[in-house]
Design a protein around this motif. Structure first.
Motif, PDB file in Angstrom:
ATOM      1  N   UNK A 261       0.752  -1.293  -0.007  1.00  0.00           N
ATOM      2  CA  UNK A 261       0.022  -0.039  -0.047  1.00  0.00           C
ATOM      3  C   UNK A 261       0.971   1.360  -0.070  1.00  0.00           C
ATOM      4  N   UNK A 262       0.623   2.158  -0.780  1.00  0.00           N
ATOM      5  CA  UNK A 262       1.109   3.520  -0.766  1.00  0.00           C
ATOM      6  C   UNK A 262       0.061   4.555  -0.476  1.00  0.00           C
ATOM      7  N   UNK A 263       0.511   5.434   0.426  1.00  0.00           N
ATOM      8  CA  UNK A 263      -0.383   6.365   1.089  1.00  0.00           C
ATOM      9  C   UNK A 263       0.147   7.750   0.652  1.00  0.00           C
ATOM     10  N   UNK A 264      -0.931   8.571   0.066  1.00  0.00           N
ATOM     11  CA  UNK A 264      -0.444   9.819  -0.444  1.00  0.00           C
ATOM     12  C   UNK A 264      -1.384  10.830   0.460  1.00  0.00           C
ATOM     13  N   UNK A 265      -0.840  11.293   1.170  1.00  0.00           N
ATOM     14  CA  UNK A 265      -1.899  12.497   2.122  1.00  0.00           C
ATOM     15  C   UNK A 265      -1.159  13.730   2.515  1.00  0.00           C
ATOM     16  N   UNK A 266      -1.779  14.531   3.174  1.00  0.00           N
ATOM     17  CA  UNK A 266      -1.225  15.843   3.555  1.00  0.00           C
ATOM     18  C   UNK A 266      -0.141  15.445   4.576  1.00  0.00           C
ATOM     19  N   UNK A 267      -0.053  14.572   5.473  1.00  0.00           N
ATOM     20  CA  UNK A 267       1.026  14.083   6.197  1.00  0.00           C
ATOM     21  C   UNK A 267       0.659  12.883   7.138  1.00  0.00           C
ATOM     22  N   UNK A 268       1.361  12.394   7.581  1.00  0.00           N
ATOM     23  CA  UNK A 268       1.248  11.103   8.517  1.00  0.00           C
ATOM     24  C   UNK A 268       2.103  11.368   9.680  1.00  0.00           C
ATOM     25  N   UNK A 269       1.429  11.393  10.863  1.00  0.00           N
ATOM     26  CA  UNK A 269       2.363  11.447  12.173  1.00  0.00           C
ATOM     27  C   UNK A 269       1.581  10.768  13.326  1.00  0.00           C
TER      28      UNK A 269
END
Length: 509
Positions: A261-269
């Motif tokens: 899985x590739x996640x493309x989003x504003x940010x992950x934290x």
């Protein structure tokens, strides 16, 4: 009690601290490190420069003529000398990252300025004034270099630049020229291992993103510092993902399917990032997270472009969609995903040709109606990424060693042509710096500058003439004679071709 004392003595014996050195002794050791690195790198300069053999920690030694490769391999035993070498090494690496070529020249310039500056400091000259003089000379030479710059447009010119960057390898230069012709000047070019003896150029339907992985723990290929997955699902979201609850439904679905899985989003934290990393490291999930490229409306538009390419949908809370209400239909797919610290390349998206054509037409229509130069620039970037594809140079060879060596040379030569197209080229063979330095002589006659500043200007002047001198010397001739002949003639495109041992127009050679 005795055992305790022995342990304390042992701890004191093995304790280490910082080594502190001052004054001329410290500078002299740093200069030694700078000179050692510069001598090893300098022999590679020019078409008749020498090869360097580098010992590897494993496997056979590496033979190279690439300046930055030599610089990166040098690690001196004496700490202060190594510190000096590291300063110049940083210059070579920065030149490679920003221009893709000129790493040996940058190393020689840094060494010349450091060496001359060291002598002046020893004589008690004002360091501040000397630095001002060097900075002034650099600005003046940059202006003179801009005047010598010539734009390039044709495939033949791009091939020439790539050939020079590949240390005169015409085959590699031609391959890169063909690849850029196929994907366009804004297109993306990557390398891959071929399955035949011949190196080929293919164009694959692909898309690139100017963002890398959020954490290096997502890397799957430690040697090349890349995360690589095949038949990868793509989850696209406009908002930041912080809570595990947001992403849990998608992770459960992916875990059941056993797909990456590739996640493309504003940010992950926060909790979400920790969960992804722990499961990735433990081998329970094949996953990588990438920040969305751009800002504001441009970011949202790019995410929708990616969704169309991958055949998925954007999860946008402003449009009423939430991560918690996950639906597998929202996922896109890509046949191959490659993520580095700076870029993410998706190949073979599952979006249909009709959807892509509609999206391209929508962007073209926006271009026709847009009046903002900034918006037009961003729209052209999006259009290139959607319609240009990705050029793949499939490197062939008779053995893994041959493929690896050729692949490294191609990757090293890819950056220079792109920068040349964007910013133009100047005459080679060290002549551009030589002619640019001639404008510094008028600064030396200016009475408004202090004598210490003029010494700084003189340092930059002598340093700028050193690369041309070294190219001639490496070719087995007298550098001072050639430089004198070049400076006496008026044609600023003329230079010394060390390969053919004659004066030529460097733009046409």
């Amino acid at each position: 009690m005795l055992a305790k004392r022995c342990l304390q003595r042992s701890v004191r014996h093995y304790a280490t601290g910082k080594k502190i050195e001052f004054g001329s002794d410290a500078r002299a050791k740093m200069l030694t490190g700078v000179n050692l690195l510069s001598r090893a790198v300098g022999v590679t300069l020019g078409p008749k420069g020498r090869n360097v053999i580098i010992e590897q920690s494993f496997g056979a030694p590496k033979i190279t003529k690439d300046g930055v490769t030599v610089a990166r391999a040098i690690d001196l035993k004496e700490p202060t000398e190594n510190m000096g070498a590291a300063l110049v090494k940083q210059v070579a690496v920065a030149a490679n990252d920003h221009a893709g070529d000129g790493t040996t020249t940058a190393t020689i310039l840094a060494n010349a300025i450091f060496s001359e500056g060291f002598k002046l400091v020893q004589r008690g000259t004002s360091q501040v004034e000397v630095k001002k003089g060097i900075d002034l000379a650099v600005r003046k030479m940059a202006e003179n270099l801009d005047k010598q710059t010539r734009k390039i447009t044709s495939t033949a010119e791009i091939t020439q630049v790539a050939t020079i960057s590949a240390n005169g390898d015409v085959e590699i230069g031609t391959l890169i020229g063909r690849a850029m012709e196929k994907v366009g000047k804004e297109g993306v070019i990557t390398t891959a291992d071929g399955k035949t003896l011949v190196t080929e150029v293919d164009v694959v339907e692909g898309m690139s993103i100017d963002r890398g992985y959020i954490s290096p723990y997502f890397v799957t290929n430690p040697k090349e510092q890349k995360a690589e997955y095949e038949n990868c699902s793509v989850l696209i979201c406009t908002k930041k993902i912080s809570n595990l609850v947001q992403i849990l439904p998608a992770l459960e679905f992916i875990a059941q399917k056993g797909k990456p899985l590739l996640i493309i989003c504003d940010d992950v934290d926060g909790e979400a990032l920790s969960t992804l990393l722990i499961n990735k490291i433990n081998g329970k999930l094949k996953v990588c997270a990438v920040k969305a490229p751009g800002f504001g409306d441009h970011k949202t538009n790019v995410l929708h472009d990616i969704a169309v390419f991958c055949g998925g949908e954007v999860i946008d809370e402003d449009a009423g969609a939430r991560m918690e209400d996950f639906d597998p239909k929202l996922l896109g797919t890509a046949k191959k995903v490659t993520v580095t610290k700076d870029t993410c390349i998706l190949l073979g998206g599952s979006g249909t040709a009709a959807q892509l054509a509609n999206r391209v037409e929508f962007i073209k229509e926006s271009l026709r109606t847009s009046t903002s130069s900034y918006d037009r620039e961003k729209l052209n970037e999006r259009l290139a990424k959607l319609s240009g594809g990705v050029g793949v140079i499939r490197v062939g060879g008779a053995s893994d060693v041959e493929v690896s060596e050729k692949k490294a040379r191609i990757e090293a030569a890819l950056t220079a042509p792109r920068h040349a197209v964007a910013e133009g080229i100047v005459p080679g063979g060290g002549s551009a710096l030589l002619y640019a330095s001639m404008g510094l002589e008028e600064l030396l006659q200016d009475p408004s500058y202090s004598e210490d500043m003029k010494m700084g200007i003189s340092i930059a002047l002598r340093a700028a003439r050193l690369p041309a001198h070294l190219i001639v010397t490496n070719a087995g001739h007298e550098g001072a004679v050639v430089i004198d002949q070049l400076m006496k003639q008026p044609d600023r495109a003329l230079g010394y071709d060390a390969q053919k041992d004659k004066f030529v127009n460097m733009f046409e050679a």
